[in-house]
Structures are given as structure tokens and as C-alpha cells.
Design a protein around this motif. Sequence first.
Motif, PDB file in Angstrom:
ATOM      1  N   ASP A 118       7.168 -22.607   3.401  1.00 37.15           N
ATOM      2  CA  ASP A 118       6.580 -21.286   3.595  1.00 37.15           C
ATOM      3  C   ASP A 118       6.106 -20.728   2.257  1.00 37.15           C
ATOM      4  OD1 ASP A 118       7.159 -21.364   6.302  1.00 37.15           O
ATOM      5  OD2 ASP A 118       9.149 -20.509   6.022  1.00 37.15           O
ATOM      6  N   ARG A 119       4.803 -20.650   2.102  1.00 41.32           N
ATOM      7  CA  ARG A 119       4.213 -20.156   0.863  1.00 41.32           C
ATOM      8  C   ARG A 119       3.157 -19.101   1.180  1.00 41.32           C
ATOM      9  NH1 ARG A 119       4.812 -24.085  -3.278  1.00 41.32           N
ATOM     10  NH2 ARG A 119       6.881 -24.994  -3.015  1.00 41.32           N
ATOM     11  N   VAL A 120       2.961 -18.196   0.228  1.00 48.25           N
ATOM     12  CA  VAL A 120       1.895 -17.211   0.310  1.00 48.25           C
ATOM     13  C   VAL A 120       0.999 -17.417  -0.901  1.00 48.25           C
ATOM     14  CG1 VAL A 120       1.331 -14.761   0.182  1.00 48.25           C
ATOM     15  CG2 VAL A 120       3.254 -15.508   1.581  1.00 48.25           C
ATOM     16  N   PHE A 121      -0.300 -17.493  -0.667  1.00 51.10           N
ATOM     17  CA  PHE A 121      -1.231 -17.578  -1.789  1.00 51.10           C
ATOM     18  C   PHE A 121      -2.195 -16.414  -1.716  1.00 51.10           C
ATOM     19  CE2 PHE A 121      -5.223 -18.719  -3.817  1.00 51.10           C
ATOM     20  CZ  PHE A 121      -4.756 -18.999  -5.098  1.00 51.10           C
ATOM     21  N   LEU A 122      -2.396 -15.746  -2.869  1.00 52.60           N
ATOM     22  CA  LEU A 122      -3.254 -14.576  -2.952  1.00 52.60           C
ATOM     23  C   LEU A 122      -4.238 -14.735  -4.115  1.00 52.60           C
ATOM     24  CD1 LEU A 122      -0.350 -12.004  -2.649  1.00 52.60           C
ATOM     25  CD2 LEU A 122      -2.032 -12.470  -0.858  1.00 52.60           C
ATOM     26  N   PRO A 123      -5.528 -14.822  -3.829  1.00 46.81           N
ATOM     27  CA  PRO A 123      -6.505 -14.802  -4.922  1.00 46.81           C
ATOM     28  C   PRO A 123      -6.389 -13.478  -5.684  1.00 46.81           C
ATOM     29  CG  PRO A 123      -7.512 -15.505  -2.851  1.00 46.81           C
ATOM     30  CD  PRO A 123      -6.161 -14.957  -2.516  1.00 46.81           C
ATOM     31  N   TRP A 124      -6.639 -13.487  -6.964  1.00 46.72           N
ATOM     32  CA  TRP A 124      -6.466 -12.271  -7.765  1.00 46.72           C
ATOM     33  C   TRP A 124      -7.256 -11.075  -7.235  1.00 46.72           C
ATOM     34  CZ3 TRP A 124      -2.311 -11.990 -10.301  1.00 46.72           C
ATOM     35  CH2 TRP A 124      -1.775 -13.071 -10.990  1.00 46.72           C
ATOM     36  N   SER A 147      -6.713  -2.740  -0.232  1.00 46.20           N
ATOM     37  CA  SER A 147      -6.876  -2.219   1.124  1.00 46.20           C
ATOM     38  C   SER A 147      -7.673  -3.190   1.983  1.00 46.20           C
ATOM     39  CB  SER A 147      -7.595  -0.868   1.063  1.00 46.20           C
ATOM     40  OG  SER A 147      -7.828  -0.367   2.355  1.00 46.20           O
ATOM     41  N   GLY A 148      -7.172  -3.426   3.195  1.00 44.68           N
ATOM     42  CA  GLY A 148      -7.877  -4.287   4.137  1.00 44.68           C
ATOM     43  C   GLY A 148      -7.531  -5.755   4.045  1.00 44.68           C
ATOM     44  N   VAL A 149      -6.722  -6.157   3.056  1.00 42.05           N
ATOM     45  CA  VAL A 149      -6.336  -7.563   2.937  1.00 42.05           C
ATOM     46  C   VAL A 149      -5.374  -7.924   4.064  1.00 42.05           C
ATOM     47  CG1 VAL A 149      -5.084  -9.258   1.536  1.00 42.05           C
ATOM     48  CG2 VAL A 149      -6.684  -7.677   0.455  1.00 42.05           C
ATOM     49  N   ASN A 150      -5.655  -9.013   4.765  1.00 45.67           N
ATOM     50  CA  ASN A 150      -4.789  -9.455   5.851  1.00 45.67           C
ATOM     51  C   ASN A 150      -4.861 -10.976   5.965  1.00 45.67           C
ATOM     52  OD1 ASN A 150      -7.168 -10.119   7.412  1.00 45.67           O
ATOM     53  ND2 ASN A 150      -7.332  -7.932   7.930  1.00 45.67           N
ATOM     54  N   ALA A 151      -4.275 -11.507   7.038  1.00 48.53           N
ATOM     55  CA  ALA A 151      -4.206 -12.961   7.208  1.00 48.53           C
ATOM     56  C   ALA A 151      -5.577 -13.607   7.350  1.00 48.53           C
ATOM     57  CB  ALA A 151      -3.343 -13.296   8.425  1.00 48.53           C
ATOM     58  N   ASN A 152      -6.584 -12.809   7.693  1.00 47.39           N
ATOM     59  CA  ASN A 152      -7.934 -13.363   7.866  1.00 47.39           C
ATOM     60  C   ASN A 152      -8.793 -13.247   6.609  1.00 47.39           C
ATOM     61  OD1 ASN A 152      -7.513 -13.966  10.665  1.00 47.39           O
ATOM     62  ND2 ASN A 152      -7.820 -11.802  11.150  1.00 47.39           N
ATOM     63  N   GLY A 158      -0.753 -17.833   4.254  1.00 46.18           N
ATOM     64  CA  GLY A 158       0.618 -17.428   4.537  1.00 46.18           C
ATOM     65  C   GLY A 158       0.827 -15.976   4.897  1.00 46.18           C
ATOM     66  N   LEU A 159      -0.232 -15.176   4.938  1.00 45.91           N
ATOM     67  CA  LEU A 159      -0.051 -13.760   5.257  1.00 45.91           C
ATOM     68  C   LEU A 159       0.263 -13.523   6.734  1.00 45.91           C
ATOM     69  CD1 LEU A 159      -2.782 -11.948   3.121  1.00 45.91           C
ATOM     70  CD2 LEU A 159      -0.350 -12.267   2.634  1.00 45.91           C
ATOM     71  N   ASP A 160       0.129 -14.576   7.543  1.00 39.92           N
ATOM     72  CA  ASP A 160       0.465 -14.449   8.958  1.00 39.92           C
ATOM     73  C   ASP A 160       1.947 -14.725   9.225  1.00 39.92           C
ATOM     74  OD1 ASP A 160       0.246 -17.088   8.231  1.00 39.92           O
ATOM     75  OD2 ASP A 160      -0.711 -17.743  10.088  1.00 39.92           O
ATOM     76  N   HIS A 161       2.711 -15.066   8.179  1.00 39.22           N
ATOM     77  CA  HIS A 161       4.143 -15.325   8.354  1.00 39.22           C
ATOM     78  C   HIS A 161       4.834 -14.029   8.798  1.00 39.22           C
ATOM     79  CE1 HIS A 161       8.330 -16.288   7.390  1.00 39.22           C
ATOM     80  NE2 HIS A 161       7.969 -17.555   7.330  1.00 39.22           N
TER      81      HIS A 161
END
Length: 217
Positions: A118-124, A147-152, A158-161
Motif C-alpha cells: 500500500d503506497r501513495v504517490f503524489l506529484p509535487w 484543492s480538488g486533488v483526488n484519486a482521479n 493510492g488515493l483511493d485507499h
Amino acid sequence: MVSDRIGDMTSPTDFVVGFNADVVQQSRGRTLRVLRIGSIFQLLCATAVGVFAFVLLFLYWPVGIVALSTFAIILWDAQRRLRKVQNLRKVWLDHGVPPVAMRLSSAGLEMSLDAPADRVFLPWPTITGLRVHQWLGQDMLIVDLASGVNANTPGTQGLDHPDVQRAMKKPMHGTRGLHTALKVLDQPSTAIDAAARHFTAGRVGIAQFSPEIGSSR
């Protein structure tokens, strides 16, 4: 450049923060004990309500029926909590402590959850900042999303975890945002701050926050 003096640079393009395994295991042990004690207390309460309900059935059955319904609800919830504790313990035993807590690179920030898979990756560009938030005497490193950042959102992973969704949608530990306890990390906040500023040309760094939500030092 981010140097070896402030962290484990596995390559010139990333900065790795590991877990302090002993601290993580101690923290998990305390968490399981607290959850187990709470579940057992709830079972005892359910037992007391059940006895009271059976007594009421003989004295005044309409009220007794209501009390029995209450007993069933409390008992079901207590059993659900106990199963949750058992499942959590099994996950931690099966997976152990992930080798990497955070990985910062020019591409973005990667964070580990409880299980290695289980990992989450977020572009800067999806991150507005990092901050230290104090909750019950414990310093938490919070990742604030744009604002507005989500799994899509393109580039994210990993934002859908379910655990991530809870952290994004409602306050946890007194604040919103992805979080981890600083004490379980093997690098200080100053090293993480320096790495984040290096990879974002100074845009993203750690802001120190006081115990009151949103008040800066």
C-alpha cells in the motif's frame, strides 16, 4: 544538492526516509491494547444491558423488547470492533514494518501505509505544503493537498485507499491531511524539510505549527 549528511540518498535523484522499527512496533502494541480494552469494555456493557433487558421482559415486556434491541446493537458493534483488532493485528504480523516510510524525488512524494503493497504517490504540483501538527503531545507530519486533488487526479497513486480517503475527508488527530508520526521516522523533520525544498526549488517545505489548528509559530 541534498547530501548524505541529512538522509539516505539512494541515488542523486531521491531521498529515502525509513521507519524506526522498534518505535513502530511499540506504537502498534499500544494501539492494539487500547482497541482491545475498548472492545472488552463494550462487551461488558452489552452483558449488563442484556441482563437488565431480560429482567425488564418479566416486569414490563415492551420496555424489555427495546432493551433487548439495544443489547443486540451494542453486542454486534463490540464483536465488530474485536474482529477489526484481530484483522489489524494479522495485517501487521503478516507484513511487518515497511522498509520505506517516505521517498522524495524530483517527481514527487511517495508515502507508505501499513502494508508494503500500500503506497501513495503524489506529484509535487498536487502538494501545497508540509507541516508539523501537534496532537496529544505527539508531533505529526501532515501533507496538505491542493484543492480538488483526488484519486482521479493524473499522476497520483493510492488515493483511493480507504485509510487515505478517511484522512482526506474528515479530521483525524485534530486536522485533515495525510499524516505520519515524526517519532516513527528515522530522519528528523529538518532533513525532510531540506529534501522537499531541494526537489521543489524551495516551494514545498515543512511549516512548524503549534497545538492549535492553523496557528503558526
